[in-house]
Design a protein around this motif. Sequence first.
Motif, short mmCIF file in Angstrom:
data_model
loop_
_atom_site.label_atom_id
_atom_site.label_comp_id
_atom_site.label_asym_id
_atom_site.label_seq_id
_atom_site.Cartn_x
_atom_site.Cartn_y
_atom_site.Cartn_z
N LYS A 8 39.40 -36.11 105.07
CA LYS A 8 38.04 -36.63 105.44
C LYS A 8 37.49 -35.43 106.37
O LYS A 8 38.36 -34.96 107.47
CB LYS A 8 37.74 -38.18 105.60
CG LYS A 8 38.25 -38.49 106.86
CD LYS A 8 37.75 -39.85 107.16
CE LYS A 8 38.28 -40.30 108.64
NZ LYS A 8 37.72 -41.78 108.88
N MET A 9 36.30 -35.18 106.26
CA MET A 9 35.50 -34.32 107.33
C MET A 9 34.29 -34.87 107.56
O MET A 9 33.77 -35.97 106.70
CB MET A 9 35.33 -33.01 106.59
CG MET A 9 36.79 -32.33 106.34
SD MET A 9 36.58 -30.85 105.55
CE MET A 9 36.22 -31.27 103.76
N LYS A 10 33.40 -34.63 108.26
CA LYS A 10 31.91 -35.07 108.70
C LYS A 10 30.97 -34.11 108.66
O LYS A 10 31.02 -33.01 109.18
CB LYS A 10 32.12 -35.55 110.07
CG LYS A 10 30.68 -36.27 110.59
CD LYS A 10 30.75 -37.76 110.25
CE LYS A 10 29.33 -38.25 110.76
NZ LYS A 10 29.02 -39.61 111.35
N HIS A 12 26.97 -32.85 109.22
CA HIS A 12 25.92 -33.27 110.04
C HIS A 12 24.68 -33.75 109.25
O HIS A 12 24.48 -33.52 108.04
CB HIS A 12 25.43 -31.96 110.89
CG HIS A 12 26.40 -31.43 111.78
ND1 HIS A 12 26.11 -30.44 112.37
CD2 HIS A 12 27.37 -31.77 112.34
CE1 HIS A 12 27.17 -29.82 113.22
NE2 HIS A 12 27.98 -30.91 113.15
N LEU A 46 30.61 -36.60 99.01
CA LEU A 46 29.99 -37.07 99.90
C LEU A 46 29.71 -38.55 100.00
O LEU A 46 28.87 -39.02 99.13
CB LEU A 46 28.41 -36.06 100.11
CG LEU A 46 27.51 -36.74 101.12
CD1 LEU A 46 28.36 -36.62 102.63
CD2 LEU A 46 26.39 -35.65 101.22
N ASP A 47 29.78 -39.35 101.22
CA ASP A 47 29.19 -40.64 101.07
C ASP A 47 27.88 -40.62 102.01
O ASP A 47 28.09 -40.26 103.51
CB ASP A 47 30.46 -41.39 102.17
CG ASP A 47 29.63 -42.82 102.48
OD1 ASP A 47 28.43 -43.16 102.22
OD2 ASP A 47 30.59 -43.62 102.96
N THR A 50 27.06 -42.60 105.56
CA THR A 50 27.95 -42.08 106.80
C THR A 50 28.19 -40.77 106.80
O THR A 50 28.64 -40.31 107.96
CB THR A 50 29.31 -42.60 106.65
OG1 THR A 50 30.17 -41.74 105.59
CG2 THR A 50 29.36 -44.01 106.38
N ASN A 51 27.71 -39.76 105.96
CA ASN A 51 27.94 -38.37 106.13
C ASN A 51 29.34 -38.04 106.14
O ASN A 51 29.83 -36.96 106.68
CB ASN A 51 27.14 -37.45 107.25
CG ASN A 51 25.73 -37.63 106.85
OD1 ASN A 51 25.18 -37.50 105.74
ND2 ASN A 51 24.99 -37.99 108.05
N ILE A 52 30.27 -38.62 105.70
CA ILE A 52 31.53 -38.41 105.43
C ILE A 52 31.95 -37.90 104.27
O ILE A 52 31.42 -38.22 103.31
CB ILE A 52 32.44 -39.92 105.44
CG1 ILE A 52 32.41 -40.32 106.86
CG2 ILE A 52 33.87 -39.34 105.20
CD1 ILE A 52 32.96 -39.68 108.01
N MET A 85 28.55 -28.80 109.85
CA MET A 85 29.53 -29.92 109.95
C MET A 85 30.38 -29.95 111.16
O MET A 85 30.32 -29.02 111.86
CB MET A 85 30.52 -29.87 108.60
CG MET A 85 31.33 -28.48 108.68
SD MET A 85 32.26 -28.35 107.23
CE MET A 85 33.13 -29.70 106.98
N ASP A 86 31.06 -31.31 111.54
CA ASP A 86 31.93 -31.30 112.87
C ASP A 86 32.94 -30.24 112.59
O ASP A 86 33.69 -30.05 111.56
CB ASP A 86 32.41 -32.43 112.88
CG ASP A 86 31.46 -33.58 113.44
OD1 ASP A 86 30.25 -33.32 113.41
OD2 ASP A 86 31.91 -34.84 113.40
N SER A 95 39.05 -32.33 110.56
CA SER A 95 39.63 -33.17 109.27
C SER A 95 40.60 -34.02 109.70
O SER A 95 41.47 -33.79 110.62
CB SER A 95 40.01 -32.14 108.27
OG SER A 95 40.97 -31.34 108.61
#
Length: 105
Positions: A8-10, A12, A46-47, A50-52, A85-86, A95
């Motif tokens: 998983k990643m995040k 923005h 993409l969720d 939550t932007n996950i 992204m983060d 990740s």
Amino acid sequence: MMQRVALKMKLHAGQAEEYKRRHDELWPEMKELLKGIGVEDYAIFLDEETNILFASLKIDDPALLDTLPQHPTTKRWWAYMADIMDANPDNSPVSVPLSEVFYLP
């Protein structure tokens, strides 16, 4: 035998459309690099709540994924994506590997 890998990643906030656009235009050299190490069936979801980002792929030898950070194409891609992204200080996406808890073949 193909092994499944997930992480998983995040993303923005507000960057979903841009993330999709960049991946719709994935560089040919990035595709070749991934295919060249045996990546198959790669998908990112993409969720939106939550932007996950949830990524999954199949590969014969997951250790080959560890070769990607040294490749110039990977470094360029990470730099290209770091603004939406983060990311870590080297621009690699933050990740988190995920453990498989269920699979129905």
